[in-house]
Each structure stands twice: as structure tokens, then as C-alpha cells.
Design an enzyme around this catalytic site. Structure first.
Site, mmCIF file in Angstrom:
data_model
loop_
_atom_site.group_PDB
_atom_site.id
_atom_site.type_symbol
_atom_site.label_atom_id
_atom_site.label_comp_id
_atom_site.label_asym_id
_atom_site.label_seq_id
_atom_site.Cartn_x
_atom_site.Cartn_y
_atom_site.Cartn_z
ATOM 1 N N LYS A 279 106.903 24.446 38.570
ATOM 2 C CA LYS A 279 107.168 23.438 37.539
ATOM 3 C C LYS A 279 106.119 22.346 37.558
ATOM 4 O O LYS A 279 105.426 22.154 38.546
ATOM 5 C CB LYS A 279 108.553 22.837 37.765
ATOM 6 C CG LYS A 279 109.661 23.689 37.183
ATOM 7 C CD LYS A 279 110.926 22.869 37.087
ATOM 8 C CE LYS A 279 112.038 23.607 36.371
ATOM 9 N NZ LYS A 279 113.280 22.832 36.373
ATOM 10 N N SER B 205 118.021 15.150 32.424
ATOM 11 C CA SER B 205 116.729 14.632 32.902
ATOM 12 C C SER B 205 115.651 14.877 31.859
ATOM 13 O O SER B 205 114.765 14.048 31.643
ATOM 14 C CB SER B 205 116.335 15.319 34.214
ATOM 15 O OG SER B 205 117.258 15.026 35.214
HETATM 16 O O1 PNS Z 1 118.761 20.850 38.047
HETATM 17 P P1 PNS Z 1 118.531 22.289 37.719
HETATM 18 O O2 PNS Z 1 117.077 22.506 37.336
HETATM 19 O O3 PNS Z 1 119.472 22.794 36.661
HETATM 20 O O4 PNS Z 1 118.804 23.134 39.049
HETATM 21 C C1 PNS Z 1 118.640 24.529 39.090
HETATM 22 C C2 PNS Z 1 118.724 25.060 40.524
HETATM 23 C C3 PNS Z 1 117.772 24.309 41.437
HETATM 24 C C4 PNS Z 1 120.119 24.875 41.051
HETATM 25 C C5 PNS Z 1 118.389 26.581 40.475
HETATM 26 O O5 PNS Z 1 117.195 26.762 39.789
HETATM 27 C C6 PNS Z 1 118.267 27.192 41.870
HETATM 28 O O6 PNS Z 1 119.247 27.377 42.543
HETATM 29 N N1 PNS Z 1 117.019 27.485 42.277
HETATM 30 C C7 PNS Z 1 116.703 27.992 43.611
HETATM 31 C C8 PNS Z 1 116.306 29.469 43.570
HETATM 32 C C9 PNS Z 1 117.527 30.356 43.484
HETATM 33 O O7 PNS Z 1 118.397 30.340 44.334
HETATM 34 N N2 PNS Z 1 117.588 31.133 42.390
HETATM 35 C C10 PNS Z 1 118.704 32.012 42.109
HETATM 36 C C11 PNS Z 1 119.786 31.257 41.368
HETATM 37 S S1 PNS Z 1 121.077 32.304 40.897
#
Ligand code: PNS
Length: 191
Positions: free
Chosen positions: A43, A130
Site C-alpha cells: 500500500k 479512513s
Molecule cells: O482496516 P482494513 O484495511 O479494513 O483492515 C484489513 C485487514 C488488515 C484486517 C486485512 O487486510 C488483514 O487481515 N490483512 C492481513 C493478511 C491476511 O490475514 N489476509 C487474509 C484475510 S482473510
């Protein structure tokens, strides 16, 4: 007695009043809550992970059972490392539900012992994200009441710096053409 530890993972770029509302709610039902900022190199964030962590630490300083951390990799792996039993996520509106359900079910598939707990922030934050905070701030709108004051200040600082650069100011000691020639050089090297 069994103590329940939960993580609240997210990007928090920047943290908003909606996040804070959810943290407060989570801190009331979990014994321990770890707000976990994802370190996502793909990102292009407004704030560094360190800045986001610091803002969240300041925002949550008054909650005894809340801490802030950063993580990368799978959320479920991080939760297991922390010996957490639950993942906290917020649902603001029906539109969040599909994505959140998909993520919760995938996380359950990856790690069946972990539960995802959904909580709703106060209605007044149901439109808040955000992404919109960044957009409103970038276009000169007020973000007061959308984020804590300390975040508002930091966002404003960022916008001032961006504005100065856009107007041709550059950090002291840099020759006017220095930045340009470097990026040209980089491009030439990569092609
Ligand atoms: O604030 P956000 O961007 O909605 O958070 C998203 C987040 C960080 C919770 C999600 O992208 C995540 O868990 N990322 C870590 C990688 C992961 O575990 N991916 C599989 C999710 S099913």
C-alpha cells in the site's frame, strides 16, 4: 478464570473516531485488546506504520487493557502468536458485511479456534472511513469531529508539507534539479 484476549487488526490510515469508538466498546467486553496495525508494503499509505502506532497509542492511553502493536503476514498467525482467542472487526453498514463475512470465514477456515467478533460503532460514525478522511483533508475540507484532535493535527501537518512541495518548496540544501535528475536516473536504470 479464563481471560479473553482479542486483536483489532486494521490499516488505521489514519485512525478515526469510529476506530476509537470500537476500541472503547471492545475494551469493555474483552479482558485484553491489542490494536494491531498491518505492515503492508504494497500500500501507499498517508502515514508510516510508526506514526499510526504512535497516534493509536496516544488515543488509547486511558484504556488500561488496550495496547497497540504492528504485524505482518496472516492475521490468524499473528493472533495465535499472541494467544488471542478473538478478532474484533467493526461493521458500520450492510455494505461492510459482505467483505467482513468473507474475511471472517476465511480466517475461520485458516484457524478454526479463532472467533471473529463484529461490533457496531455509534451510528454517528456509520459513514466514516479512513479513506474519506484522507480525501476530505486532501481537498481542504474539515476533518474535525471525524478524528481525534491529535490525528487532525498530524493530518494537517502532512497536508501542509504536501502543499508546500506542490508550491515548489523543497527541503533545505536540495538543489532545484536534484530530485528530478535522480528520478530520471532511476527510470533510465530500470528500463
Ligand atoms: O482496516 P482494513 O484495511 O479494513 O483492515 C484489513 C485487514 C488488515 C484486517 C486485512 O487486510 C488483514 O487481515 N490483512 C492481513 C493478511 C491476511 O490475514 N489476509 C487474509 C484475510 S482473510
Amino acid at each position: 478464570m479464563k481471560r479473553i484476549k482479542a486483536i483489532y487488526p486494521g490499516s488505521f490510515d489514519p485512525p478515526t473516531n469510529g476506530h476509537l469508538d470500537l476500541i472503547e466498546r471492545g475494551s469493555k467486553i474483552f479482558d485484553e485488546l491489542v490494536v494491531a496495525v498491518l505492515r503492508n508494503p504494497e500500500k501507499d499509505p498517508l502515514f508510516s506504520v510508526a506514526d499510526r502506532r504512535k497516534m493509536l497509542e496516544e488515543m488509547t492511553a486511558s484504556f488500561d487493557n488496550v495496547s497497540v502493536d504492528t504485524f505482518d503476514g496472516l492475521t490468524v498467525d499473528y493472533a495465535l502468536r499472541l494467544e488471542a482467542q478473538a478478532i474484533l472487526r467493526g461493521i458500520r453498514a450492510i455494505s461492510d458485511y459482505e467483505y467482513e463475512l468473507q474475511m471472517a470465514l476465511m480466517n475461520r477456515k485458516l484457524q478454526p479456534t479463532l472467533e471473529t467478533v463484529f461490533m457496531m460503532p455509534a451510528e454517528k460514525y456509520s459513514y466514516l472511513s479512513s479513506r474519506l478522511v484522507r480525501e476530505v483533508a486532501q481537498l481542504g475540507g474539515s476533518i474535525a469531529c471525524l478524528v481525534p484532535e491529535l490525528v487532525e493535527r498530524k493530518v494537517r501537518e502532512k497536508m501542509d508539507i504536501a502543499h508546500k512541495f506542490a508550491n515548489g518548496d523543497r527541503p533545505a540544501g536540495k538543489a532545484p534539479s536534484e530530485g528530478k535528475s535522480k528520478s530520471r536516473k532511476k527510470k533510465a536504470q530500470s528500463t
